[in-house]
Write a protein that holds these residues in place. Structure first.
Motif, mmCIF file in Angstrom:
data_model
loop_
_atom_site.group_PDB
_atom_site.id
_atom_site.type_symbol
_atom_site.label_atom_id
_atom_site.label_comp_id
_atom_site.label_asym_id
_atom_site.label_seq_id
_atom_site.Cartn_x
_atom_site.Cartn_y
_atom_site.Cartn_z
ATOM 1 N N UNK A 121 -37.890 8.823 -19.046
ATOM 2 C CA UNK A 121 -36.702 9.213 -18.292
ATOM 3 C C UNK A 121 -35.430 8.739 -18.975
ATOM 4 N N UNK A 122 -35.457 7.503 -19.465
ATOM 5 C CA UNK A 122 -34.294 6.975 -20.171
ATOM 6 C C UNK A 122 -34.014 7.812 -21.424
ATOM 7 N N UNK A 123 -35.095 8.143 -22.151
ATOM 8 C CA UNK A 123 -34.920 8.946 -23.363
ATOM 9 C C UNK A 123 -34.289 10.295 -23.026
ATOM 10 N N UNK A 125 -32.495 11.198 -20.302
ATOM 11 C CA UNK A 125 -31.110 11.187 -19.828
ATOM 12 C C UNK A 125 -30.185 10.844 -20.981
ATOM 13 N N UNK A 126 -30.679 10.000 -21.906
ATOM 14 C CA UNK A 126 -29.850 9.702 -23.072
ATOM 15 C C UNK A 126 -29.675 10.939 -23.948
#
Lengths: 185, 470
Positions: A121-123, A125-126
């Motif tokens: 998820x972090x990847x 959204x980044x």
């Protein structure tokens, strides 16, 4: 005699000036191209991350088959898109499929606590941010380039060597322009 | 934007020359005092220039690493804090930097950050663990954008070199006073009686200069330092399109009383806000502080509701503080730039998670190994864990412990020993295409292949296993 020397000096200065203007134009043009390829890299990266997301979520979201398939479909549509206009529409579709997915995720606390999922998820959204920033940078570069082409004295050089203005990349606007064209017949 | 960078460079250069002239004048007079009979002035100039040159060369080639070492920063790999890496990469893209900055973490609880790198190709960003713990994604982005702006605007270059110049001036005047104190007075009387009067004049002038030069140079340096902070704020707002992120980050950073242990007077101007103790900060007046007042910076950023172009920042600055911060020629190429919305990843976390994350970060910097089990649990293995396997506390799956002791530290730490590399079996991964690809190493570490990766082999940075790519 002195007049001749002055004439030569002015000529040399002029030539040097022209060379530096030309080089400046080329540099800006390359930066525009580089900006475009950065957008492309990030779009591709988003496509590559989606299978991971689906894979991680599959075990938890047995009843959300439709949402997951929606993402996969949107992804393959985006990967197959050719022209800039098509791309903009497909990428927008992918974005909305994914925001739908992340809304559904709120109902699955186990999934939300999974470290693998959080990492993906972090990847993702980044990557969304990177797409936005790459676009921002690209549009900035296009603005500098276009200004240079229009402004004196670089406009003379631009005219001589056929530099043409670059196009802005407006994801939202392009998508909105394209949407009404969808044929329901 | 480019215009602004060019103006900055030109101003820096002019100031640099001015301070250099100070230094050489000081050298000249001290030389006259020390060697009154010979070509003293020239010798003094040469000595001053030599000191300057040596210090400059040192700082140019290893200033960054010296600074990192004194601040206790540790270079980390991506898995120590993926979000930090992502945010830095986002800002790198937005600022169009030619290369990815190196990333350092300072294992301290006081929130702060700084950047080094005399040129954009070779730069580094350091943040404290406390900063990462306290800020949400948007705030972190604001801070990183501020730091990247310092690199982009060549502030680091200027601050390093003029800092060195200031250091040289202070050093030389210090040496001069020491020599006056301990040196024999004979030296100053050695001239013939006829020259005595002139020599006394020179002595008085030199003393005056030796007192004043460091003070004036420092005031100049600090004035520029403060101005550059505002400029970096303006650039950060423009890069992120979200001034509120930096504003609330500054608020949080200035709201703490924890002192950054590793900062000192010399490194203080490099940080995003003054890292020194509050008492010291209050004592220093507006003229001698390294940073502009944080409250004012926040108010200016918050006033940027209309847009984030340099024009808007200049307008807000003029309204709140008065005067110009951005020269008019730097304003020409920016139209109105709207502010973006708050990003989705910026939800505030609960206190428990936040504390756990801070702990994890400290562990990562201190050589803990992290294993993510397939059940989703993150297992933290201390560096002195000796067994070859362990079972997951939640699902009891057996894991092989990655053998290399130092997964996060790169660079100076020694490479894993040969025997270790052999005992971890080889793995093969077949590429599907030429784009971005992720796969996981047998140790569970997800690995990312970029389209630019053309090599046939890579080493997992978590367990050190060799993986061949085909």
């Amino acid at each position: 005699m002195i007049g001749l020397w002055i004439f030569i000096a002015v000529l040399v200065l002029l030539v040097f000036n022209m060379i530096s203007i030309y080089n400046g134009l080329i540099r800006l043009k390359n930066q525009v191209e580089n900006g475009w390829s950065q957008i492309d890299v990030q779009l591709k990266r988003r496509h590559d991350l989606i299978p991971n997301l689906v894979e991680t979520a599959k075990g938890y979201m047995k009843h959300e088959r439709g949402t997951l398939e929606g993402i996969t479909e949107a992804r393959s549509r985006a990967m197959g898109a050719g022209s800039v206009g098509e791309k903009a529409v497909a990428e927008k579709g992918l974005s909305s499929a994914m925001s739908k997915f992340f809304l559904v995720v709120e109902n699955y606390p186990d999934l939300k606590a999974n470290q693998n999922f959080l990492a993906v998820q972090e990847e993702l959204s980044s990557t969304e941010n990177k797409i936005a920033f790459a676009r921002q940078n690209y549009n900035d570069q296009v603005l500098f380039f276009n200004n240079k082409i229009e402004m004196f004295p670089s406009n003379i050089m631009a005219g001589m060597f056929n530099f043409s203005k670059a196009e802005f990349f407006e994801l939202e606007d392009a998508a909105e322009k394209e949407v009404p064209k969808v044929d329901f017949s | 934007m480019f215009e602004l960078i060019r103006i900055n460079k030109r101003k820096s250069f002019a100031l640099f020359l001015l301070m250099g002239a100070f230094l050489l004048t000081l050298g000249y007079f001290i030389g006259r005092i020390w060697f009154p009979n010979s070509e003293g002035g020239l010798a003094g100039i040469l000595i001053a220039a030599a000191v300057w040159l040596i210090l400059t060369l040192i700082s140019y080639f290893s200033g960054g690493s010296i600074l990192m070492a004194t601040s206790g920063a540790v270079e980390v790999a991506r898995d120590a804090h993926p979000q930090l890496f992502n945010v830095v990469e986002e800002m790198k893209i937005a600022a169009n930097l030619p290369a990815m900055p190196k990333i350092f973490i300072i294992p301290e609880k006081a929130p702060n950050a700084f950047a080094t790198g005399v040129k954009p190709e070779k730069c580094a960003v350091a943040v404290t663990a406390g900063l990462l713990d306290r800020l949400n994604r948007d705030e972190l982005q604001g801070v990183i954008a501020h730091e990247i702006s310092h690199i982009l605007n060549r502030d680091v270059l200027f601050m390093t070199f003029s800092g060195i110049l200031l250091g040289s001036i202070v050093l030389i005047s210090h040496v001069f006073f020491r020599s006056m104190w301990f040196g024999s007075t004979r030296r100053y009387r050695s001239g013939s009686s006829r020259e005595g009067g002139g020599q006394a004049m020179v002595l008085v002038l030199t003393i005056l200069l030796a007192i004043l030069a460091p003070i004036i140079a420092r005031l100049l340096y600090l004035a520029i330092s403060r101005k550059r902070e505002y400029l970096a704020d303006a650039s950060a707002a423009r890069l992120t399109r979200y001034p509120e992120g930096l504003a609330s980050a500054l608020e949080k950073i200035s709201g703490t009383d924890i002192v950054l242990q590793s900062a000192n007077d010399v490194t203080a101007p490099m940080y995003i806000t003054s890292p020194l103790r509050k008492k010291a900060r209050r004592k220093s007046s507006a003229l001698t502080s390294t940073h502009p007042p944080v409250k004012e910076r926040i108010r200016i950023l918050r006033a940027l509701s209309q847009g984030v172009s340099y024009n808007s920042y200049q307008a807000a600055f003029a309204h709140i503080r008065g005067g110009t911060i951005i020269p008019p020629s730097g304003l020409q190429d920016t139209g109105p730039i709207p502010v973006r919305d708050v990003s989705s990843g910026s939800r505030s976390r609960d206190k428990k998670t936040s504390q756990r994350d801070l702990g994890d970060l400290m562990r990562a910097v201190n050589n803990f190994i992290f294993l993510t089990c397939s059940c989703g649990l993150k297992i933290k293995i201390p560096p002195d864990f000796k067994d070859a396997t362990l079972s997951c506390p939640r699902c009891h799956k057996i894991h092989t412990v990655p053998l290399t002791g130092t997964p996060v530290r790169r660079g100076k730490k020694k490479k894993p020993a040969k025997a270790v590399t052999q005992s971890s079996p080889e793995q093969t991964y077949h590429r599907n295409g030429s784009g971005w690809e992720t796969f996981s190493c047998n140790c569970g570490q997800p690995l990312l292949l970029s389209p630019d990766f053309k090599g046939e082999k890579l080493q997992c940075f978590s367990c050190g296993r060799n993986i061949s790519i085909s």
